[in-house]
Enzyme design. Structure first.
Site, PDB file in Angstrom:
ATOM      1  N   ARG A 129      -3.400   4.929  -1.667  1.00 14.33           N
ATOM      2  CA  ARG A 129      -3.348   2.796  -1.278  1.00 14.33           C
ATOM      3  C   ARG A 129      -3.106   2.162  -2.502  1.00 14.33           C
ATOM      4  O   ARG A 129      -1.999   1.683  -2.574  1.00 14.33           O
ATOM      5  CB  ARG A 129      -4.701   3.102  -0.763  1.00 14.33           C
ATOM      6  CG  ARG A 129      -4.578   1.732   0.246  1.00 14.33           C
ATOM      7  CD  ARG A 129      -6.113   1.369  -0.055  1.00 14.33           C
ATOM      8  NE  ARG A 129      -6.280   0.333   0.833  1.00 14.33           N
ATOM      9  CZ  ARG A 129      -6.547  -0.404   1.940  1.00 14.33           C
ATOM     10  NH1 ARG A 129      -5.045  -0.086   2.449  1.00 14.33           N
ATOM     11  NH2 ARG A 129      -6.843  -2.184   2.123  1.00 14.33           N
ATOM     12  N   HIS A 155       0.505  -1.366   0.336  1.00 13.64           N
ATOM     13  CA  HIS A 155       0.119  -0.111  -0.074  1.00 13.64           C
ATOM     14  C   HIS A 155       0.871   1.515  -0.051  1.00 13.64           C
ATOM     15  O   HIS A 155       1.500   1.881   1.282  1.00 13.64           O
ATOM     16  CB  HIS A 155      -0.815  -0.295   1.068  1.00 13.64           C
ATOM     17  CG  HIS A 155      -2.193  -1.082   1.299  1.00 13.64           C
ATOM     18  ND1 HIS A 155      -2.554  -1.742   2.159  1.00 13.64           N
ATOM     19  CD2 HIS A 155      -2.955  -1.167  -0.174  1.00 13.64           C
ATOM     20  CE1 HIS A 155      -3.273  -2.180   1.413  1.00 13.64           C
ATOM     21  NE2 HIS A 155      -3.419  -3.069   0.734  1.00 13.64           N
ATOM     22  N   GLU A 194       1.827   4.080   2.861  1.00 14.59           N
ATOM     23  CA  GLU A 194       2.611   3.407   4.175  1.00 14.59           C
ATOM     24  C   GLU A 194       3.539   3.234   4.442  1.00 14.59           C
ATOM     25  O   GLU A 194       4.759   2.318   4.297  1.00 14.59           O
ATOM     26  CB  GLU A 194       1.672   1.612   4.861  1.00 14.59           C
ATOM     27  CG  GLU A 194       0.270   1.972   4.876  1.00 14.59           C
ATOM     28  CD  GLU A 194      -0.328   0.678   4.790  1.00 14.59           C
ATOM     29  OE1 GLU A 194       0.536  -0.400   4.706  1.00 14.59           O
ATOM     30  OE2 GLU A 194      -1.508   0.495   4.498  1.00 14.59           O
ATOM     31  N   GLU A 203       1.209  -4.955  11.212  1.00 19.50           N
ATOM     32  CA  GLU A 203       0.891  -2.987  11.060  1.00 19.50           C
ATOM     33  C   GLU A 203       1.584  -2.852  11.889  1.00 19.50           C
ATOM     34  O   GLU A 203       1.570  -2.874  12.966  1.00 19.50           O
ATOM     35  CB  GLU A 203      -1.057  -3.342  10.943  1.00 19.50           C
ATOM     36  CG  GLU A 203      -1.805  -4.173  10.088  1.00 19.50           C
ATOM     37  CD  GLU A 203      -1.858  -3.179   9.195  1.00 19.50           C
ATOM     38  OE1 GLU A 203      -1.552  -1.996   9.392  1.00 19.50           O
ATOM     39  OE2 GLU A 203      -2.910  -3.715   8.045  1.00 19.50           O
ATOM     40  N   HIS A 249       2.896  -4.212   6.476  1.00 22.06           N
ATOM     41  CA  HIS A 249       1.471  -2.505   6.413  1.00 22.06           C
ATOM     42  C   HIS A 249       1.704  -1.547   7.711  1.00 22.06           C
ATOM     43  O   HIS A 249       2.577  -1.786   8.514  1.00 22.06           O
ATOM     44  CB  HIS A 249       0.643  -3.053   6.450  1.00 22.06           C
ATOM     45  CG  HIS A 249       0.530  -4.090   5.370  1.00 22.06           C
ATOM     46  ND1 HIS A 249      -0.708  -3.541   4.458  1.00 22.06           N
ATOM     47  CD2 HIS A 249       0.876  -5.334   5.242  1.00 22.06           C
ATOM     48  CE1 HIS A 249      -1.030  -5.128   3.696  1.00 22.06           C
ATOM     49  NE2 HIS A 249      -0.276  -5.795   3.764  1.00 22.06           N
TER      50      HIS A 249
END
Lengths: 177, 384
Positions: free
Chosen positions: B216, B158, B161, B360, B286
């Site tokens: 994104r 993405h 990020e 994440e 991510h």
């Protein structure tokens, strides 16, 4: 589950001072999401154990600095692409953070999770009274849809009277470009 | 980089400019499409630094006059944000791992990393992006006569990020700087090969640097170029299109027109499919949220090795917390986050890779995607 009314959640949480990570305050809250009508903000009741820190000094410094500006404050992209915020803009960012909390509350449902992503644009609006007024264009990130939603909000602030969002409206996707 | 302002005078000049832009893949700022270049109309093109000489020579040859609109583009973009850096930024010895780097610098970094660590590192072609950019992965492998199991890690699926590619670069640096001295790392490399893809969604990453910081998806054009981008992490062939997606191109979670419709997805999937019997662990990085996510997103039914998956993830989260106290939540996406289908992590597990995780990274929303550079080091150190 409250039949015919909605879903109520009881929360025990700890509030952490963003500017002083060791300073925490316990909090309990009840949040009621209403059934059906998604246009009503969830009801929130809360109690804080103890007191929040006094911020009079910093508030007054910021207040006086803005009051004494010769031209109205204008700024863009806070933080910038790399995540940097200049020290002068930090209070502007914090104010947006608080005000966006109100906007988020008013627009939250059980299926949304909003965060303030960035301030696209902020403009001070001159006032004849003692309040400071700022017109913000912010970007909200909604976690479930992953959308970035531009939102306009007019924010009033005074050291003794606190924050007020007098006007806010969701903007079309390209509004921030 | 430079942004050139040109006003073509004749049709022949227009044709030459169109040819130049398309062969060198120059970045058209105004107009957006080659077909909209007209004689007598403003043309703005961004020329990457290494091509400036070639482009200006060609313009001179065809007697096309030009002006540098933004002569020092990189400077302007970086002005208010970055500190002074040494001129040897591309060299790993001088490479600043605590700042975010644009794609060109990451390409140069990969070349340099291989050069300075050729006994361990090789750079490999993986595929091409929709905008025809080359995807490379780095293989870190200690020469040995036994076949080793593989750990695959990709970053930057993405675009917005940024902490993710920063982590992949940091990770490579840490391994290479410490494999001789750190017994854990050297034992690791005796038994395992590491395959690192620093930026999966290259086009999107570049777009987030140049046009829209919060982009994104990838940059594939849909509906005649009126709508761009597929969410690569909804495009894999794992219950594709079933839940947690949108079929509308303008959505951030548009899953594409079919599983693996995107060249970036195919490049990764084809490679992993080929090597799957040797891949022990699939990691995809991510931000934000501070989670270690296990399969699945498309169903709450636990994967076959759920206990083991959770056990390993919990140990990882505990180790992470031990560094700076940062707390990571562990669990399956469908239970602790939201439902989604077509994710790379789900797909990897479904084809048989036993350990498949989505990380994440920091933070929990205070800065979100726009994590300040002073958090790069602590984030990477704790995740290491």
């Amino acid at each position: 589950d409250i039949d015919g009314v909605g879903h109520k959640y009881h929360l025990d949480l700890v509030l952490e001072d963003d500017l002083d990570k060791d300073s925490t305050v316990n909090c309990t809250a009840e949040v009621l999401y209403h059934l059906g009508n998604k246009n009503i903000a969830p009801d929130v009741q809360f109690t804080i154990e103890g007191e929040l820190k006094n911020t009079d000094e910093a508030d007054n410094i910021f207040y006086n600095r803005i009051k004494s500006l010769e031209t109205e404050l204008v700024a863009e992209n806070i933080p910038d692409s790399h995540g940097n915020v200049s020290p002068e803009m930090e209070p502007i960012r914090l104010l947006a953070w608080v005000a966006s909390g109100y906007v988020i509350w008013q627009n939250s449902t059980e299926n949304t999770k909003f965060q303030l992503a960035q301030i696209k644009h902020v403009k001070q609006v001159k006032r004849s009274d003692e309040y400071l007024e700022f017109d913000y264009m912010i970007l909200l990130h909604e976690m479930v849809s992953q959308e970035i939603i531009p939102w306009q909000m007019t924010v009033l602030w005074h050291p003794q009277h606190g924050v007020q969002v007098t006007q806010d409206s969701r903007q079309p996707k390209h509004a921030a470009e | 980089d430079q942004v050139l302002h040109i006003v073509p005078e004749t049709f022949q000049q227009v044709q030459h400019l169109q040819h130049l832009c398309s062969t060198l893949l120059l970045d058209l700022w105004k107009p957006q499409l080659l077909e909209d270049i007209w004689a007598g109309e403003d043309l703005h093109i961004r020329v990457p630094a290494p091509l400036v000489q070639e482009v200006t020579d060609s313009l001179d040859q065809h007697i096309i006059s030009y002006k540098a609109l933004i002569p020092e583009l990189q400077e302007l973009v970086g002005q208010s944000m970055r500190r002074e850096r040494s001129s040897h930024r591309q060299v790993p010895e001088g490479y600043d791992y605590t700042q975010y780097h644009p794609m060109e610098e990451i390409y140069q970094w990969m070349t340099q990393i291989q050069k300075s660590n050729s006994e361990l590192v090789t750079q490999h072609y993986l595929g091409k992006t929709i905008e025809n950019r080359t995807m490379y992965y780095l293989q870190i492998s200690q020469p040995s006569n036994k076949t080793k199991k593989i750990i695959w890690m990709d970053c930057g699926i993405h675009a917005r990020e940024w902490i993710s590619p920063a982590f992949c670069q940091w990770f490579v640096k840490e391994i290479l700087q410490n494999y001789k001295s750190d017994p854990k790392i050297s034992r690791f490399l005796q038994n395992l090969d590491l395959y690192i893809l620093p930026v999966l969604n290259i086009d999107g990453y570049i777009y987030s640097w140049e046009k829209d910081r919060l982009w994104r998806k990838n940059r594939s054009p849909h509906m005649n170029g009126t709508c761009y981008g597929t969410d690569l992490n909804r495009n894999f062939n794992s219950s594709w299109g079933s839940i947690g997606v949108s079929y509308n191109c303008s959505s951030e979670i548009f899953c594409g027109f079919g599983p693996e419709s995107e060249p970036e997805t195919r490049a990764v999937a084809q490679f992993i499919e080929r090597k799957k019997s040797d891949i022990l662990c699939y990691l995809t990085i991510h931000s934000y949220g501070q989670y270690i996510l296990t399969p699945y997103g498309s169903t709450t039914k636990p994967p076959s090795n759920s206990e083991e998956l959770m056990h390993v993830a919990e140990k990882a989260a505990a180790a992470l917390m031990g560094k700076y106290g940062t707390s990571y939540e562990v669990g399956s996406t469908s239970l602790i986050l939201y439902s989604n289908s077509g994710s790379s992590r789900d797909w990897a597990h479904m084809i048989g890779i036993p350990f498949s995780y989505t990380f994440e990274l920091r933070d929990k929303g205070t800065h979100g995607f726009v994590l300040p550079p002073d958090q790069i080091q602590p984030t990477c150190e704790e995740t290491m």
